[in-house]
Motif scaffolding. Structure first.
Motif, PDB file in Angstrom:
ATOM      1  N   PRO A   1       0.707  -1.106  -0.106  1.00 25.01           N
ATOM      2  CA  PRO A   1       0.001  -0.165  -0.137  1.00 25.01           C
ATOM      3  C   PRO A   1       0.841   1.462   0.030  1.00 25.01           C
ATOM      4  CG  PRO A   1      -0.940  -1.495   1.661  1.00 25.01           C
ATOM      5  CD  PRO A   1       0.419  -2.134   1.097  1.00 25.01           C
TER       6      PRO A   1
ATOM      7  N   GLY B   1      -8.328   9.886   4.910  1.00 33.78           N
ATOM      8  CA  GLY B   1      -8.617   8.666   4.243  1.00 33.78           C
ATOM      9  C   GLY B   1      -8.562   8.933   2.805  1.00 33.78           C
TER      10      GLY B   1
ATOM     11  N   ASP C   1      -8.125   3.496   0.464  1.00 34.07           N
ATOM     12  CA  ASP C   1      -8.540   1.965   0.436  1.00 34.07           C
ATOM     13  C   ASP C   1      -8.911   1.617  -0.721  1.00 34.07           C
ATOM     14  OD1 ASP C   1      -7.893   1.868   3.113  1.00 34.07           O
ATOM     15  OD2 ASP C   1     -10.121   2.230   4.116  1.00 34.07           O
ATOM     16  N   GLU C   2      -9.733   2.283  -1.677  1.00 38.74           N
ATOM     17  CA  GLU C   2     -10.381   1.835  -2.915  1.00 38.74           C
ATOM     18  C   GLU C   2      -9.086   2.053  -3.823  1.00 38.74           C
ATOM     19  OE1 GLU C   2     -13.514   4.372  -4.426  1.00 38.74           O
ATOM     20  OE2 GLU C   2     -13.295   3.515  -6.194  1.00 38.74           O
TER      21      GLU C   2
END
Ligand SMILES: [Zn+2]
Length: 396
Positions: A18, A111, A378-379
């Protein structure tokens, strides 16, 4: 069994880092590539250096105007070939005052990674490059070749980018993913565009004696108010209904003169299946003829200035099946088939090269081109892991 295909795909998805997804995305955003207003060279350099780090030997293909697209292969060069297309250009950021944070910094707030191109589409490119890095690290690519097409000039119709790759014979892969932001849904159709110029002709007269002239602006007004009548009664299951928009107007010469000319650029978006420019133009001419019954002095020409085909991909191909399974395995939800109201470079793969294609990327078009453009981190990472699964399955 560790070498069962879905386990392999899962292992490659797990190998996506990530931090690397975010780092790649940020470095691409920082390499400004506003279109209009600049070139893609800085962004192409960033992509080249990332791809070299993955063992690829990228080449830069330049349009006649010098605009760069990056082409790079990962694998042994053998078949099958899977193309991943993304565009390096972004729309202009506009005034920095309209952004809550620096449009070129890629800061993360709540986020979401913020920046011009975070969704459209340096985020998806960062995700695809991180997925390729995971593929290389895990060593599961047993056959075939992953081919990156990171193109110039998508935002202004792709004339200097993917179109050039097509003209130079570089669109010959067995399947293609176009990574435009689709919220990780499967984009299988997109509308095209027919750009018309309507010109109303009048007769000039002294502004104090308008009855001696014919007012071209008034003629155009009558025409524009009935413009929705030019739309056919069509509804495509994925792209919806065609639309028409009066986009740009000029007319008149001075405040005290009856205008003898008024011109409007009209943006008529076409559905897949609308392939005949004359058929699309005919209702405009019929509208003029109808207006002339009550207003015999009204004279309006409607000329087609530019035509861009709509595109529709087959839903029944290996790449669509693999993409659906990959997103479902990664997110727990089977993705829907969707259409794009706008135009993308997918049309070159679908219409010209006739390659099985799916449009699939993290991020949402609802924030693309806006001030404060952002992508959910996150996507973004789920997009990278979905790509990793597709690459591992298609090439494993
Ligand atoms: Zn885009």
């Amino acid at each position: 069994m560790v070498d069962e295909p879905s386990n392999l795909a899962g292992a490659v998805a797990d190998a996506v880092d990530p931090d690397e997804v975010v780092t790649f995305t940020r470095s691409l955003i920082a390499a400004r590539s506003e279109n209009p207003g600049g070139t893609e060279d800085a962004a192409a350099d960033v992509a080249v250096s990332i791809l070299r780090g993955l063992g690829a030997d990228p080449t830069i293909v330049r349009s006649d105007a010098g605009r760069p697209s990056v082409v790079a292969a990962i694998g042994d060069g053998g078949r099958p070939h899977l193309a991943w297309n993304g565009h390096l250009d972004v729309v202009p950021a506009g005034s920095p005052d309209t952004w809550a944070s620096d449009p070129w910094a890629g800061a993360i707030h709540d986020g979401r990674l913020v920046g011009r191109g975070s969704a459209d589409m340096k985020g998806p490119i960062g995700a695809a490059l991180a997925a390729a890095a995971a593929l290389v690290r895990s060593g599961v690519q047993r056959r075939g070749t992953l081919v990156f097409h990171l193109a110039a000039d998508e935002e202004l119709a792709g004339i200097h980018g993917t179109k050039v790759l097509w003209e130079r014979g570089l669109l010959d892969q067995d399947a293609c993913i176009v990574g435009e932001p689709s919220e990780l849904q499967l984009g299988l159709a997109e509308r095209g565009g027919a750009w018309f110029t309507a010109t109303a002709y009048g007769r000039a007269a002294h502004g104090s004696q308008p009855h001696r002239g014919v007012n071209a602006i008034t003629s155009m007004a009558r025409f524009l108010l009935r413009l929705p009548e030019v739309l056919p009664d069509l509804e495509h299951p994925l792209t919806g209904r065609p639309t028409v928009n009066a986009a740009l107007i000029t007319g008149g010469s001075a405040p005290n003169v009856v205008p003898d000319r008024c011109q409007v650029d009209i943006d008529r978006r076409i559905s897949p299946g609308e392939t005949d420019p004359e058929q699309v133009r005919a209702p405009f001419l019929a509208l003029v003829a109808d207006l002339q019954r009550d207003h015999p002095d009204l004279e309006i020409d409607v000329e087609l200035r530019e035509w861009t085909d709509a595109a529709e991909a087959s839903p029944d191909t290996e790449i669509v099946r693999i993409a659906r399974d990959a997103v479902a395995a990664q997110t727990g939800t089977s993705p829907a088939s969707v259409g794009f109201t706008g135009i993308t470079d997918a049309r070159f793969y679908i219409n010209q090269a006739e390659i099985p294609t799916v449009i699939l990327g993290p991020g949402s078009l609802t924030v693309a081109h806006t001030a404060g453009e952002s992508i959910d981190v996150d996507e973004l990472v789920a997009g990278a892991r979905s790509y990793a699964r597709i690459f591992a399955t298609f090439l494993g």
